[in-house]
Design a protein around this motif. Sequence first.
Motif, short mmCIF file in Angstrom:
data_model
loop_
_atom_site.label_atom_id
_atom_site.label_comp_id
_atom_site.label_asym_id
_atom_site.label_seq_id
_atom_site.Cartn_x
_atom_site.Cartn_y
_atom_site.Cartn_z
N MET A 1 -49.77 -60.40 10.69
CA MET A 1 -49.71 -59.01 10.29
C MET A 1 -49.41 -58.17 11.52
SD MET A 1 -52.50 -56.81 8.20
CE MET A 1 -51.96 -57.52 6.68
N PRO A 2 -48.55 -57.23 11.41
CA PRO A 2 -48.19 -56.40 12.56
C PRO A 2 -49.38 -55.56 13.03
CG PRO A 2 -46.65 -56.08 10.74
CD PRO A 2 -47.74 -56.94 10.24
N THR A 3 -49.39 -55.29 14.33
CA THR A 3 -50.42 -54.44 14.91
C THR A 3 -50.27 -53.04 14.36
OG1 THR A 3 -50.36 -55.76 16.90
CG2 THR A 3 -51.39 -53.60 17.07
N GLY A 4 -51.40 -52.37 14.11
CA GLY A 4 -51.37 -50.99 13.65
C GLY A 4 -51.34 -50.84 12.14
N VAL A 5 -51.26 -51.92 11.38
CA VAL A 5 -51.27 -51.84 9.92
C VAL A 5 -52.72 -51.90 9.46
CG1 VAL A 5 -50.58 -52.95 7.78
CG2 VAL A 5 -49.00 -52.91 9.72
N ALA A 6 -53.17 -50.89 8.75
CA ALA A 6 -54.56 -50.84 8.28
C ALA A 6 -54.81 -51.89 7.21
CB ALA A 6 -54.87 -49.45 7.73
N ILE A 7 -55.96 -52.51 7.31
CA ILE A 7 -56.36 -53.51 6.32
C ILE A 7 -57.54 -52.91 5.55
CG2 ILE A 7 -57.28 -55.82 5.96
CD1 ILE A 7 -56.10 -56.58 8.68
N GLN A 13 -62.40 -58.98 3.21
CA GLN A 13 -61.20 -59.82 3.27
C GLN A 13 -61.44 -61.02 4.19
OE1 GLN A 13 -57.58 -57.68 4.06
NE2 GLN A 13 -56.44 -59.54 4.50
N LEU A 14 -62.07 -60.78 5.33
CA LEU A 14 -62.37 -61.88 6.26
C LEU A 14 -63.41 -62.82 5.67
CD1 LEU A 14 -62.37 -59.88 9.60
CD2 LEU A 14 -60.69 -61.59 8.89
N PHE A 15 -64.43 -62.27 5.00
CA PHE A 15 -65.45 -63.12 4.38
C PHE A 15 -64.83 -64.00 3.30
CE2 PHE A 15 -69.16 -59.94 5.25
CZ PHE A 15 -69.17 -60.31 6.57
N ALA A 16 -63.98 -63.43 2.47
CA ALA A 16 -63.33 -64.21 1.40
C ALA A 16 -62.44 -65.29 2.00
CB ALA A 16 -62.53 -63.28 0.50
N GLY A 40 -54.48 -63.49 6.67
CA GLY A 40 -53.18 -62.89 6.91
C GLY A 40 -53.24 -61.73 7.89
N CYS A 41 -54.08 -61.87 8.90
CA CYS A 41 -54.19 -60.80 9.90
C CYS A 41 -54.24 -61.41 11.30
CB CYS A 41 -55.43 -59.94 9.65
SG CYS A 41 -57.00 -60.81 9.81
#
Length: 195
Positions: A1-7, A13-16, A40-41
């Motif tokens: 995932m590009p830097t600066g794109v808000a998640i 998302q990380l836990f899942a 995906g980050c």
Amino acid sequence: MPTGVAIQDVREQLFAAAERVLLRAGPSGLTSRSVTEEAGCAKGVLHRHFADFDAFLAELVRDRIARLDDRAAELRAAAGRGTVAGNVTGVLTELFGSVAVAIVGLVVSRDGLRARLRETTPAGIPLLTEAAAVVAGYLAAERDLGRIAPDADVDSLAPTLIGAAHLLLADRTGDAADPEAVRRVVASALAGVIG
């Protein structure tokens, strides 16, 4: 995932993603890289939100423990309805779903993680200890309603049931345990206290 794109909902998302990796690769396959790739980050996203990987894992486990509170309330509300053995069988089968079994394996395999979790779970195996408290609370409610013997030691019965269920349901890679086998174990453990 590009830097600066808000998640959105980074933690969840990380836990899942961590749960998916745990289910697929087990505790030994769970790394910060595998989690961030699955999510995906960039790897730095995890480290911006957590001090280190063990801090991330501790928060994952604590989050999953906190989810037991909702289940505990539902189970206590079931007191007096259905059968005690049926209610306990249902909660044990749910509690030991594949993700919970994988998380218990993770906790057991990582000394640093267990040490961090001692802040909130001073004894026992985190997640299993809290699950035993859920079952004990339910059994106490049933005892208060007279559906379990007044002298039943629910604080001993609960970890007995958790241990038995864990033995039956602990293989995250195999077939799910036969619900009837779980019910038989529960009925046997409770036979002396149910009238």
